[in-house]
Write a protein that holds these residues in place. Sequence first.
Motif, mmCIF file in Angstrom:
data_model
loop_
_atom_site.group_PDB
_atom_site.id
_atom_site.type_symbol
_atom_site.label_atom_id
_atom_site.label_comp_id
_atom_site.label_asym_id
_atom_site.label_seq_id
_atom_site.Cartn_x
_atom_site.Cartn_y
_atom_site.Cartn_z
ATOM 1 N N ASN A 14 0.698 -1.043 0.044
ATOM 2 C CA ASN A 14 -0.049 0.075 -0.180
ATOM 3 C C ASN A 14 0.909 1.261 -0.003
ATOM 4 O O ASN A 14 0.274 2.360 0.226
ATOM 5 N N PRO B 105 -7.460 -6.238 5.996
ATOM 6 C CA PRO B 105 -7.132 -5.104 6.123
ATOM 7 C C PRO B 105 -6.377 -4.561 4.939
ATOM 8 O O PRO B 105 -6.662 -3.310 4.453
ATOM 9 N N THR C 290 -8.134 -4.751 1.922
ATOM 10 C CA THR C 290 -9.157 -3.594 1.819
ATOM 11 C C THR C 290 -8.715 -2.348 1.427
ATOM 12 O O THR C 290 -9.506 -1.679 0.604
ATOM 13 N N ARG C 291 -7.633 -1.946 2.044
ATOM 14 C CA ARG C 291 -7.168 -0.540 1.816
ATOM 15 C C ARG C 291 -6.787 -0.649 0.404
ATOM 16 O O ARG C 291 -6.880 0.448 -0.456
ATOM 17 N N THR D 101 -9.392 0.085 -2.571
ATOM 18 C CA THR D 101 -9.687 1.572 -2.725
ATOM 19 C C THR D 101 -8.601 2.393 -3.471
ATOM 20 O O THR D 101 -8.902 3.433 -3.429
ATOM 21 N N ASP D 102 -7.570 1.760 -3.774
ATOM 22 C CA ASP D 102 -6.539 2.486 -4.488
ATOM 23 C C ASP D 102 -6.975 3.057 -5.820
ATOM 24 O O ASP D 102 -7.960 2.740 -6.464
ATOM 25 N N SER E 148 -6.294 -6.674 -5.911
ATOM 26 C CA SER E 148 -6.711 -6.813 -4.748
ATOM 27 C C SER E 148 -8.024 -7.526 -4.360
ATOM 28 O O SER E 148 -8.282 -8.245 -3.532
#
Length: 756
Positions: free
Chosen positions: A355, A381, A384-385, A388-389, A398
């Motif tokens: 990330n 987690p 999940t992050r 939304t990239d 992802s």
Amino acid sequence: MLDSVEAKGLNGPARSQVVTALRAVLDEGSEPERCYAASALGALGGEGAAGALLSALRDPDPDVRCAVAEAVAVLRPDGAGAALIANLRDDPVGEIKPVYISALARLQIAESYELLCALAVDRAEHLDVAWEDDMSGWDDWLDVQLAAVDALGVIGQGDPAPAVEAILAALHDLDGQDIWTHACSALARLSPQGPAALCELAAGASVLQRKRIAAALRHADGEDATPILSRLLDDEDGSVRLAALESAALVDLDDLCQSAIGDRSADVRAAAFASVADLPPRQLLKGLKDADPKVSIAACRAIARAGKQSTGFGLCERIERQLRNGQPDLLAALISAAAVAEPEAAGALAGDVVNNPATPQEVRVACLDALARLRPDGMVPLLTRAATDADRGVRVSSVAALGELAKGPGSQADEAARVLAQAVTGELLPAPADWQPEDAKPVSFVPKRGQHAAAEDGKARVRLDRDGNVVPKSEKADAVELPENDAPAFPGSTLDAILGANTMEPAGPDLRRAYVEEADLPYLARAASRVSRRRLGLDDLPPPHVDLPRIAASVCATVPRPDLVEPLAQAARSADPALAYAALDGLAVLAQAGMDLTGAGEAVLQLCREQDAGVRSRAVRLLSGLSTGQEPAEALEALKSPEADVRAAAVKVCADLGCVRGEAIEDLLQDPDRRVRAEAASVLAEAADDRAIEALIEFGLMENAVQINDAVRLLRPDGRSALDRLVPTACGPDATRRFFALQMIADLSAHPGERS
């Protein structure tokens, strides 16, 4: 002789009837009909088929003789070799001789050996081979020579010396054509003399010829190919060494492949790492330290392919050293290798890197793939992050990793499924407060530039400038106005120019008397227009909050979990057509996997009345998986839809629900849209009764047999019954239906099916 009919189960009266009918067509049918009859007899065989085919080798039409020769090669009757050799010698049509040679090679007729050796060198007129007298066009012997050389590589394996001698003589013909590719391939198969001859040829050959020799050695026996491949792997030209390496890998000469790891060319070294299945660690470490990144990447892939854990390569340390300034594709390869060789350290490293927006996309995607493989604790987690990239490649990887994780057991899989559900419904990445969806950009029609167009009154003609604007009459240089009845004195189209039409004389009825209806007006408005086109750029991609639910809906289709049904049903109601399509397609895949769609029932019934035909057709296909009691009525209503996609979707559903049966399904074969007819035919094929077979045959013959391939595919499981029922049509008075029936018989004979 191989009795094909007995092997395929078509026997008794049906066998005799079909074979008798085909023999009659082979004797009296038209040329195309005789071709199909020959193909069918070759596939079916049976009593009398062999004699009919051998006699038909003397058919007056060359196309029929070609079809018969191919059928003889399939049937393998007694006496086939002598008949084919006689045709090869006596038939003067040079275009057919390669077909005879191919059949002889397929049957491995040793008696043809001498004749093929002669044809590989010259026209073999000393062996009484007949040729056409007209030599003004293409010399057919050139094609015959290539076919003969290929055949010698098969027939000459028992006694290779004459074949090798003939091929070398053809190669050394200074006035001959280039046969190097065919000759090298044939010589490689003629062990041991053939590979030895190739070794001698390589000594004085050009680079291109040495490459052809190297590529042909993949057909040789490994033991015979080793000496010449060793020599070619030391060639001065890198492309020759690369071709030799590829051949060595295909004949499993691992020792030779390993020797190429020290080659002076980076391409050859990289190919060497890709060629050997299990390299020793010292060789892999040597590749990792190579100065050329492509070799290091190949070594990383070899480590990943080996599937063994080892800390001796120090992969994670290499990644950390190169993370800031390293080459992205090399870093990605190192991460993939570390996930196999050093899984624990690789998982922690991937979690730290994935990330980081400063990390190149290729490296982040490799980290996501590593996490999906390793499944360390606490990865949800991170995924999940990443979902939304801003980078779409990261989002796709992802979400795919979340899908793989959700397929497994445990709490982490449940957590991944919840994230997928939030992504599908838009909760994971909500739309910005000030965002407004853009209207779909319609196709715009603009006037053609620099062209004449009709004026608003429909009578005069005006000239347009480069921007499509009407040029005022005051601008004398550009303005053009033609009298109403004055036609130009030059052709009005390319077709007129080709045909030499006199444009001064009216070629048809007076167009001023034509009646124009209201439905014609939109087309007339576009007559002097063109469609504006533009390139699709990166800025035209949907924003992340629109794209993420679409991606997640597609991934959910691969995750058979009941807790994803309701989120998909909610997404199917979206105003975004692409998301609705993806969600409904996902529900269809889950239904095929046996998933209960009860939670989606209300949404599906509602979507069956949507205005969008794509949404409606997809929703209709889901009705058979519901149990609300309203499905039959909705399916019957969809069957009346004006949209063909919706009707086609309703056909299978109505059959599954029992709403439509028998004659009603057969009536749908007359639907004006082919998609509906194809669905109805598929439903009939499942019935597999006599009436359904008759209907499918008619389906294949209708509309000049445009659906004949679909009909044959559907009839194939019942091919034996269909063959029997096609005979009356194949012998009937209608020439068109007779021709297509014979085509169906030929196709079904090749693969008649096994259903009883």
